[in-house]
Design a protein around this motif. Structure first.
Motif, PDB file in Angstrom:
ATOM      1  N   LEU A  94       0.829  -1.204   0.000  1.00 62.05           N
ATOM      2  CA  LEU A  94       0.000   0.000   0.000  1.00 62.05           C
ATOM      3  C   LEU A  94       0.865   1.255   0.000  1.00 62.05           C
ATOM      4  O   LEU A  94       0.612   2.192  -0.767  1.00 62.05           O
ATOM      5  CB  LEU A  94      -0.920  -0.008   1.221  1.00 62.05           C
ATOM      6  CG  LEU A  94      -1.786   1.244   1.431  1.00 62.05           C
ATOM      7  CD1 LEU A  94      -2.674   1.504   0.223  1.00 62.05           C
ATOM      8  CD2 LEU A  94      -2.622   1.121   2.696  1.00 62.05           C
ATOM      9  N   LEU A  95       1.901   1.273   0.842  1.00 64.15           N
ATOM     10  CA  LEU A  95       2.790   2.433   0.893  1.00 64.15           C
ATOM     11  C   LEU A  95       3.486   2.650  -0.447  1.00 64.15           C
ATOM     12  O   LEU A  95       3.577   3.783  -0.938  1.00 64.15           O
ATOM     13  CB  LEU A  95       3.828   2.238   1.999  1.00 64.15           C
ATOM     14  CG  LEU A  95       4.889   3.330   2.130  1.00 64.15           C
ATOM     15  CD1 LEU A  95       4.255   4.695   2.349  1.00 64.15           C
ATOM     16  CD2 LEU A  95       5.860   3.002   3.261  1.00 64.15           C
ATOM     17  N   THR A  96       3.950   1.571  -1.065  1.00 60.61           N
ATOM     18  CA  THR A  96       4.610   1.695  -2.366  1.00 60.61           C
ATOM     19  C   THR A  96       3.634   2.186  -3.424  1.00 60.61           C
ATOM     20  O   THR A  96       3.988   2.999  -4.287  1.00 60.61           O
ATOM     21  CB  THR A  96       5.220   0.349  -2.794  1.00 60.61           C
ATOM     22  OG1 THR A  96       6.079  -0.140  -1.764  1.00 60.61           O
ATOM     23  CG2 THR A  96       6.016   0.492  -4.084  1.00 60.61           C
ATOM     24  N   ALA A  97       2.387   1.714  -3.371  1.00 62.23           N
ATOM     25  CA  ALA A  97       1.371   2.161  -4.324  1.00 62.23           C
ATOM     26  C   ALA A  97       1.135   3.664  -4.194  1.00 62.23           C
ATOM     27  O   ALA A  97       1.064   4.387  -5.199  1.00 62.23           O
ATOM     28  CB  ALA A  97       0.066   1.403  -4.103  1.00 62.23           C
ATOM     29  N   LEU A  98       1.030   4.146  -2.957  1.00 60.08           N
ATOM     30  CA  LEU A  98       0.820   5.582  -2.739  1.00 60.08           C
ATOM     31  C   LEU A  98       2.015   6.387  -3.238  1.00 60.08           C
ATOM     32  O   LEU A  98       1.852   7.456  -3.838  1.00 60.08           O
ATOM     33  CB  LEU A  98       0.588   5.849  -1.251  1.00 60.08           C
ATOM     34  CG  LEU A  98      -0.672   5.232  -0.639  1.00 60.08           C
ATOM     35  CD1 LEU A  98      -0.725   5.488   0.854  1.00 60.08           C
ATOM     36  CD2 LEU A  98      -1.928   5.765  -1.319  1.00 60.08           C
ATOM     37  N   CYS A  99       3.220   5.875  -3.012  1.00 60.20           N
ATOM     38  CA  CYS A  99       4.417   6.558  -3.500  1.00 60.20           C
ATOM     39  C   CYS A  99       4.444   6.602  -5.028  1.00 60.20           C
ATOM     40  O   CYS A  99       4.789   7.629  -5.628  1.00 60.20           O
ATOM     41  CB  CYS A  99       5.672   5.864  -2.971  1.00 60.20           C
ATOM     42  SG  CYS A  99       5.964   6.100  -1.203  1.00 60.20           S
ATOM     43  N   CYS A 100       4.074   5.491  -5.665  1.00 57.32           N
ATOM     44  CA  CYS A 100       4.078   5.448  -7.129  1.00 57.32           C
ATOM     45  C   CYS A 100       3.042   6.413  -7.704  1.00 57.32           C
ATOM     46  O   CYS A 100       3.306   7.085  -8.707  1.00 57.32           O
ATOM     47  CB  CYS A 100       3.798   4.027  -7.613  1.00 57.32           C
ATOM     48  SG  CYS A 100       5.186   2.893  -7.406  1.00 57.32           S
TER      49      CYS A 100
END
Length: 254
Positions: A94-100
């Protein structure tokens, strides 16, 4: 990520637009027409060497063909319910998705959060499979979502935000430099509300673009900010008992 079949379909379209028949293509490739038909049939095999030959016939190159293929792919506006559940089930994903979605680089994610390079790489691979990004060499990526992409309003991700994020976010004083919290109440026509929503969407896009531009600045000149915007047809429940019925309002205005 675009499939091999999508590439084959694009080549078929390019041949049609160029007015090249299967018979003419067979002659150019020194193949039988039946072999060409099998090559373009569903499940047919097309090695990279053959694609190079097709590009030569079409007077293009693989890079240009790949660019057209990427442009032809529909961008996602939202994920399925099951896909969102998968994202929420893994906090690093989820954190990586938000960063992307905010266009952070691989290096920025690793430097900012307690995630190893393997953690981030694994998350990027999952996001590629979900269709949020197209993963490229050296952990570079291209977003595969539309500008109007949003998490499902009543879906797992927004549920996570409501439960774990919103209270924490609004608990701040919003009194430091470059911080702002405003609540504006009024009446708008549906058409104007949609126009204002689109303008707010562009503000979010400006925020993401500025994030990219400021990456050239040294770390001590940057601070982490979060932009949260919302607009809905809503009256605060605490004030609802003070609202006049619609008929009374019209009668008083005469």
């Amino acid at each position: 990520m675009a499939s091999t079949q999508s590439l084959i379909d694009l080549i078929k379209t390019e041949l049609k637009q160029a007015g090249i028949s299967y018979a003419q293509l067979a002659t150019a490739l020194d193949l039988s027409e039946s072999s060409v038909k099998r090559m373009f049939a569903a499940g047919g095999e097309m090695p990279l060497s053959r694609i190079d030959e097709l590009c030569r016939v079409l007077k293009t190159d693989f890079a240009e063909l790949s660019q057209r293929l990427a442009q032809s792919q529909p961008l996602r506006r939202e994920l399925t319910l099951q896909q969102e559940r998968e994202v929420v089930a893994d906090e690093k994903l989820l954190l990586t998705a938000l960063c992307c979605l905010s266009q952070w680089s691989f290096e920025q994610i690793v430097a900012t959060y307690r995630m190893s390079e393997a953690d981030v790489t694994r998350a990027l691979v999952q996001l590629d499979r979900l269709g949020i990004i197209e993963l490229r060499p050296l952990n570079r990526y291209r977003l595969q979502v539309a500008k109007t992409f949003r998490w499902r309003p009543q879906g797992p991700v927004m549920g996570f935000f409501r439960e774990h994020v919103m209270q924490d976010f609004f608990a701040g004083g919003f009194d430091n430099d470059a911080e702002l919290l405003m609540l504006v109440h009024g009446q708008l026509s549906p058409g104007m509300a949609r126009e204002l929503r689109d303008r707010l969407q562009r503000v979010a896009e400006d925020f993401a673009r500025q994030h990219l531009l400021d990456q050239k600045l040294p770390d001590h000149e940057k601070r982490q900010f979060t932009l949260m915007m919302g607009m809905r047809c809503w009256l605060f429940e605490r004030f609802r008992h003070l609202q006049r019925p619609a008929g009374v309002t019209k009668a008083m205005s005469r």
